[in-house]
Design a protein around this motif. Structure first.
Motif, PDB file in Angstrom:
ATOM      1  N   ASP A  68      16.280  18.742 -36.775  1.00  0.00           N
ATOM      2  CA  ASP A  68      15.470  19.048 -38.486  1.00  0.00           C
ATOM      3  C   ASP A  68      14.772  20.556 -38.308  1.00  0.00           C
ATOM      4  O   ASP A  68      14.838  21.254 -39.145  1.00  0.00           O
ATOM      5  CB  ASP A  68      14.179  18.058 -38.291  1.00  0.00           C
ATOM      6  CG  ASP A  68      13.533  17.934 -39.721  1.00  0.00           C
ATOM      7  OD1 ASP A  68      14.469  17.702 -40.425  1.00  0.00           O
ATOM      8  OD2 ASP A  68      12.241  18.193 -39.510  1.00  0.00           O
TER       9      ASP A  68
ATOM     10  N   LEU B  93      16.744  14.535 -33.152  1.00  0.00           N
ATOM     11  CA  LEU B  93      16.366  14.640 -34.350  1.00  0.00           C
ATOM     12  C   LEU B  93      15.290  15.553 -34.643  1.00  0.00           C
ATOM     13  O   LEU B  93      15.671  16.292 -35.733  1.00  0.00           O
ATOM     14  CB  LEU B  93      15.989  13.071 -34.862  1.00  0.00           C
ATOM     15  CG  LEU B  93      16.822  12.033 -34.774  1.00  0.00           C
ATOM     16  CD1 LEU B  93      16.164  10.675 -34.959  1.00  0.00           C
ATOM     17  CD2 LEU B  93      17.938  12.226 -35.897  1.00  0.00           C
TER      18      LEU B  93
ATOM     19  N   ARG C  84      15.457   7.046 -35.720  1.00  0.00           N
ATOM     20  CA  ARG C  84      15.316   7.728 -37.018  1.00  0.00           C
ATOM     21  C   ARG C  84      13.978   6.712 -37.719  1.00  0.00           C
ATOM     22  O   ARG C  84      13.116   7.623 -38.259  1.00  0.00           O
ATOM     23  CB  ARG C  84      16.520   7.281 -37.992  1.00  0.00           C
ATOM     24  CG  ARG C  84      17.728   8.187 -37.873  1.00  0.00           C
ATOM     25  CD  ARG C  84      18.674   7.978 -38.673  1.00  0.00           C
ATOM     26  NE  ARG C  84      19.501   6.800 -38.793  1.00  0.00           N
ATOM     27  CZ  ARG C  84      20.577   6.504 -38.272  1.00  0.00           C
ATOM     28  NH1 ARG C  84      21.035   7.395 -37.298  1.00  0.00           N
ATOM     29  NH2 ARG C  84      21.057   5.239 -38.052  1.00  0.00           N
TER      30      ARG C  84
ATOM     31  N   ARG D 187      18.864  11.588 -40.034  1.00  0.00           N
ATOM     32  CA  ARG D 187      19.921  12.296 -39.855  1.00  0.00           C
ATOM     33  C   ARG D 187      21.307  11.614 -38.946  1.00  0.00           C
ATOM     34  O   ARG D 187      20.754  10.895 -38.536  1.00  0.00           O
ATOM     35  CB  ARG D 187      19.782  13.812 -38.925  1.00  0.00           C
ATOM     36  CG  ARG D 187      18.868  14.506 -39.799  1.00  0.00           C
ATOM     37  CD  ARG D 187      18.647  15.823 -39.007  1.00  0.00           C
ATOM     38  NE  ARG D 187      17.942  16.982 -40.052  1.00  0.00           N
ATOM     39  CZ  ARG D 187      18.517  17.914 -40.538  1.00  0.00           C
ATOM     40  NH1 ARG D 187      19.653  17.728 -40.704  1.00  0.00           N
ATOM     41  NH2 ARG D 187      17.858  18.685 -41.109  1.00  0.00           N
ATOM     42  N   GLU D 188      22.265  11.812 -39.312  1.00  0.00           N
ATOM     43  CA  GLU D 188      23.402  11.212 -38.743  1.00  0.00           C
ATOM     44  C   GLU D 188      23.693  12.174 -37.698  1.00  0.00           C
ATOM     45  O   GLU D 188      23.831  13.220 -37.674  1.00  0.00           O
ATOM     46  CB  GLU D 188      24.487  11.159 -39.735  1.00  0.00           C
ATOM     47  CG  GLU D 188      24.299  10.046 -40.837  1.00  0.00           C
ATOM     48  CD  GLU D 188      24.248   8.803 -40.276  1.00  0.00           C
ATOM     49  OE1 GLU D 188      24.841   8.158 -39.218  1.00  0.00           O
ATOM     50  OE2 GLU D 188      23.436   7.820 -40.778  1.00  0.00           O
TER      51      GLU D 188
END
Length: 391
Positions: free
Chosen positions: A70, A66, A17, A24-25
């Motif tokens: 996104d 990620l 991250r 983001r989880e």
């Protein structure tokens, strides 16, 4: 087996991250699989240098996850891309699956899963989605490192930055596919853990990654994907759930030869920090592939005439591949064009046998015998005869 320590996974996620700038989880099932990976990695990787190499791989995968999430949030139209009907090459490792995939992927009428797209399915920051950019440079560096630093692995499975490779590389991003044991943690207990996980989620995730890659390349435009990985043999029904129009191609080769060749490739791929004896490699090969081939044969019987599959003999295919590719296309409902045939013939001319080196291998090195292999895989001949009417 549950309740793995979460420190390594949490550390890796936080680092990804921070590097990506995307906060983001990840879902709980993914975090649990990542924790399991690190648990078995630590058990099999006694040195800090070895764990650092695995950390580097994990960071690449997490950052791509990620960036993909996104882009999905910003471009929901990605999920409308049609990936219903790929041609899927599967079969035991070392049975000609790679060369067949790469020949068909040379056809401009098909979509090719090039190595640079597999290593980093998400574009690098600043690169346009359709341009290779930094992803190609990254893949070229990886391929050069393998070619120079591990010529045995390069001979067994040549890494070519701008040529097709296994979509299994995309399953690495899920950390939940049973084939994950070959990402650097060849542990029987890890294999047992992975076999407790549901199999479909990894294929659903990769189907969305294929939509993502297709969207980056301007959409389908009439082109079907050429997919390939031996690990798909135990997942016919999972693949059909995500790609209901798929056509499967099953190259066949003598199991005594392919088991020895696979063990040789697995040994060549072994990182220097792993201490695996040849006998251990032989054991993990059978522990993985015998149950997977049982799943394959059982699924073929259950699916019957609903399964579009064509078998090709390894020796015949290499001796004269074009007629076999025409048959594969016909089974898929398409036609090999003159342009496509010319492109495939050009690829064949540029990739003669032995171009990347030749490996020597034997069952004896891995403490296996022909009788052991015959007994382990003998059930497949009967199943093949039962289902040949549907091929």
């Amino acid at each position: 087996m549950t309740g793995f320590d979460t420190a390594d996974g949490a550390r890796a996620l936080a680092a990804a991250r921070a590097e990506s700038g995307i906060d983001r989880e990840e879902p709980q099932d993914f975090r649990a699989a990542l924790d399991a990976f690190y648990h078995f990695a630590r058990r099999n990787t006694p040195t800090p240098e070895g764990l650092a190499q695995l950390d580097t791989m994990v960071q690449r995968l997490l950052i791509n996850r990620l960036r993909f999430a996104d882009d999905l949030a910003r471009h929901p139209e990605i999920l409308t891309e049609n990936v219903v009907d790929p041609i899927v090459v599967l079969g035991f490792p070392r049975s000609g699956t790679t060369v067949l995939q790469r020949m068909m992927s040379a056809d401009p009428a098909m979509q090719s899963l090039k190595f640079w797209r597999l290593l980093n399915p998400a574009p690098f920051p600043g690169d346009a989605p359709h341009e290779p950019g930094g992803r190609l440079a990254y893949a070229e560096a990886v391929a050069d490192a393998i070619r120079i630093g591990n010529p045995a692995l390069h001979a067994a499975h040549p890494a070519v930055a701008d040529d097709a490779d296994e979509d299994w590389n995309l399953h690495h991003l899920s950390f939940q596919h049973v084939g994950q044991i070959y990402t650097g943690v060849p542990d029987a207990d890890y294999l047992a853990y992975l076999r407790t996980l549901p199999r479909r989620p990894s294929y659903a995730y990769v189907a969305d990654l294929l939509r993502y890659l297709q969207w980056q390349d301007g959409g389908r435009r009439g082109r079907k994907w050429i997919l390939k990985s031996p690990v798909h043999v135990g997942h016919l029904e999972e693949m059909l759930a995500c790609h209901p129009g798929a056509t499967f191609v099953y190259p066949r080769r003598d199991f005594r030869t392919v088991v020895a060749s696979f063990c040789n490739a697995l040994e060549a791929a072994g990182q220097p920090y792993l201490t695996r004896s040849p006998a251990a490699i032989g054991r993990i090969a059978l522990e993985y592939w015998v149950p997977e081939m049982h799943r394959f044969s059982q699924a073929r019987v259950r699916l019957g005439a609903r399964l579009k599959m064509i078998e090709v003999d390894y020796r015949d295919m290499l001796a004269d591949p074009i007629p076999h590719i025409r048959d594969i296309y016909a089974q898929d409902g398409t036609r090999l064009s003159d342009e496509g045939e010319a492109a495939i013939r050009a690829w064949i001319a540029d990739n003669p046998a032995g171009k990347h080196g030749i490996n020597q291998y034997s069952l004896e090195r891995y403490e296996l015998t022909e009788a052991m292999v015959d007994e382990a895989f003998g059930f497949l001949d009967a199943t093949s005869k039962e289902t040949r009417a549907h091929v």
